[in-house]
Design a protein around this motif. Structure first.
Motif: not given
Length: 543
Positions: A123-130
């Protein structure tokens, strides 16, 4: 003599275009000292702050107890790679998440905190990917807005603290959507592999990926209609390659999916509500819906003008809108045919929905900035949408475990809670449900379970179980608390509720006749659970 030509009345299209020519929205700028800092430094700083805040929000219940779906996932993942296909076939699940969870458990253990941590990290990785995805499409502001929405997303905050595949579905939906926009809208064909891989991996994560597939197919139609005539053949070719390639990759698992559907491995039924509640559940609340809708309308309406309607920027927005809209329509129609409506099944469309909101808000300038501020305020308290107390089975087990001995029998009236009881209770116990003895209580064998429960006459099942107890041995009966619950009206849950009451009555008769003696009950201190709660009575064989 000169003639005066009367003014020509505007056509309906021209009139609509004039209405769409809204005045420019006021711009907002960062302070001068901030703008003078190196852009890479400020962007990295913003990203780190957002990830840190998101981590704080998403670890509030990281150590919290499991509920039965999480216990089933944990039990499934602890089987060997060789056994996984067989148990997943009976459990009605797709394999990718459980393979990842199996590796994770081997490295970090199967505690509730450890299994939650896998979801948290994804879930945290979605932030930089987004941020990367939106920035690559529409610039820096869109990237920052996307990072904000993903960092504070109520859906991601809730499921970052559950041992479930939904965070993985959001990540795969995000990657697939980025590949779609680059590959189909901007015709950067080197990105098409990302879209195709995302489609295939989503199917290997959950069958509900078909909702995203349908939405993506409708988005292809949108792009095809907006493309020039000489580009349409290439778009169709690329769509066939991506969708066909993903389907070919999925073929090895397709027979298992067909078998799961045929054997009723998902007996839960949720009728769709009359209101459009799913977007609100996905985004967090009606306040967030209205806030983002206001910003998106301010930013997107000008793109509907005829001069810009088919620009790449406009086609990106229409595609991002088409994916969740089509998926919601399909889910709603399917929900009336076969009631399987549950808002968490729409995890795959969260990414295009948030990207659409981010790109639209970025175009709305000061209105978009205000929308981000309001969304952060509305979503800053995770207690309003991320329950910290999901089940009381851990409390029940804590009270009962000191009283249990190896060889004692645990009977769980709600069969799918058997893995949860096995997770928290000590080893060496025997397990059964209202369908009979359970050889492997680590997972739920959904295949054909509805038929087994329908045919399991309580006296015929309970009699041999009680007879198997030696004098002095104990039977722990765990039943669900269904009073006042709203989710006990489905075909499966009604039967579970009825069987639970029937078993309770028979056990009471055994007590009256002297075969069993009640010696303890739990929980003594009950906290209302959001999902499933249980109560337990411990009986001892008297004669």
């Amino acid at each position: 003599m000169s003639t005066v030509t009367p003014p020509r009345r505007p056509t309906a299209r021209q009139a609509l275009g004039s209405l769409l020519e809204v005045p420019p929205i006021a711009e907002v700028h960062a302070p001068g000292w901030f703008e003078r800092l190196p852009r890479k430094l400020t962007t990295a700083g913003i990203l780190l702050v957002l990830v840190a805040i998101s981590a704080v929000l998403r670890t509030r219940a990281l150590h919290g107890q499991l509920w039965f779906e999480e216990a089933i996932a944990t039990g499934l993942a602890q089987h060997s790679f060789g056994a996984l296909p067989g148990v997943l076939r009976e459990a009605g699940s797709a394999p990718l998440y459980y393979v990842l969870l199996h590796i994770w458990i081997d490295l970090f253990g199967a505690t509730q905190t450890a299994t939650h941590a896998l979801s948290l990290i994804v879930g945290l990785l979605t932030v930089p990917v987004a941020m990367w995805a939106a920035w690559s499409i529409a610039g820096r502001r869109a990237g920052i807005f996307a990072a904000i929405l993903f960092a504070f997303s109520s859906f991601l905050t809730r499921y970052a603290q559950e041992t479930q595949p939904y965070e993985l579905m959001v990540m795969l939906g995000l990657l697939a959507t980025m590949g779609f926009l680059h590959g189909f809208v901007y015709r950067r064909r080197r990105w098409l592999w990302l879209f195709g891989a995302g489609l295939g991996l989503m199917l290997y994560t959950q069958g509900t990926a078909l909702l995203y597939w349908f939405g993506a197919a409708m988005a292809v139609v949108v792009v095809w209609r907006g493309a020039a005539a000489d580009a349409r053949r290439g778009i169709l070719r690329d769509a066939l390659l991506c969708f066909g390639g993903a389907l070919i990759v999925y073929l090895p698992w397709l027979p298992t999916t067909i078998s799961q559907i045929a054997h009723d491995t998902a007996p839960f039924h949720y009728a769709p509500s009359l209101g459009f509640t799913v977007p609100s559940q996905i985004l967090g609340s009606e306040r967030v819906d209205v806030t983002l809708l206001t910003a998106v309308l301010a930013g997107v309406v000008p793109l509907a003008a005829s001069a810009r309607r088919r620009s790449p920027e406009a086609m990106a927005m229409w595609s991002l809108l088409a994916i969740p809209a089509a998926a919601l329509v399909l889910g709603r129609v399917a929900g009336f045919i076969a009631p399987v409506w549950a808002w968490r099944y729409f995890a795959g469309i969260l990414a295009p929905l948030l990207l659409f909101a981010a790109l639209g808000s970025a175009r709305a300038r000061v209105v978009g900035v205000a929308a981000m501020i309001f969304c952060v305020a509305f979503l800053a308290n995770p207690a309003s949408f991320a329950p910290s107390y999901k089940s009381d089975m851990q409390d029940v087990a804590a009270e009962m475990s000191p009283l249990l001995h190896p060889g004692d029998l645990v009977v769980v009236a709600q069969p799918e809670q058997t893995p949860l009881a096995a997770y928290y209770l000590p080893g060496g116990l025997r397990f059964a449900s209202t369908t009979g003895p359970v050889a492997d209580p680590s997972y739920m064998r959904w295949s054909g379970e509805m038929g087994r429960l329908q045919g399991a006459a309580p006296p015929a099942i309970l009699g041999p179980l009680v007879a198997s107890l030696k004098p002095g041995q104990q039977l722990l009966y765990v039943r669900p608390l269904t009073e006042g619950a709203k989710n006990w009206n489905g075909r499966w849950t009604q039967l579970v509720r009825r069987r639970s009451a029937q078993w309770g009555q028979i056990l009471t008769s055994d007590v009256a006749e002297g075969r069993l003696k009640p010696i303890a009950w739990a929980p003594h201190n009950y906290r209302s659970a959001c999902c499933i709660a249980s109560a337990a009575v411990l009986y001892q064989r008297a004669s």
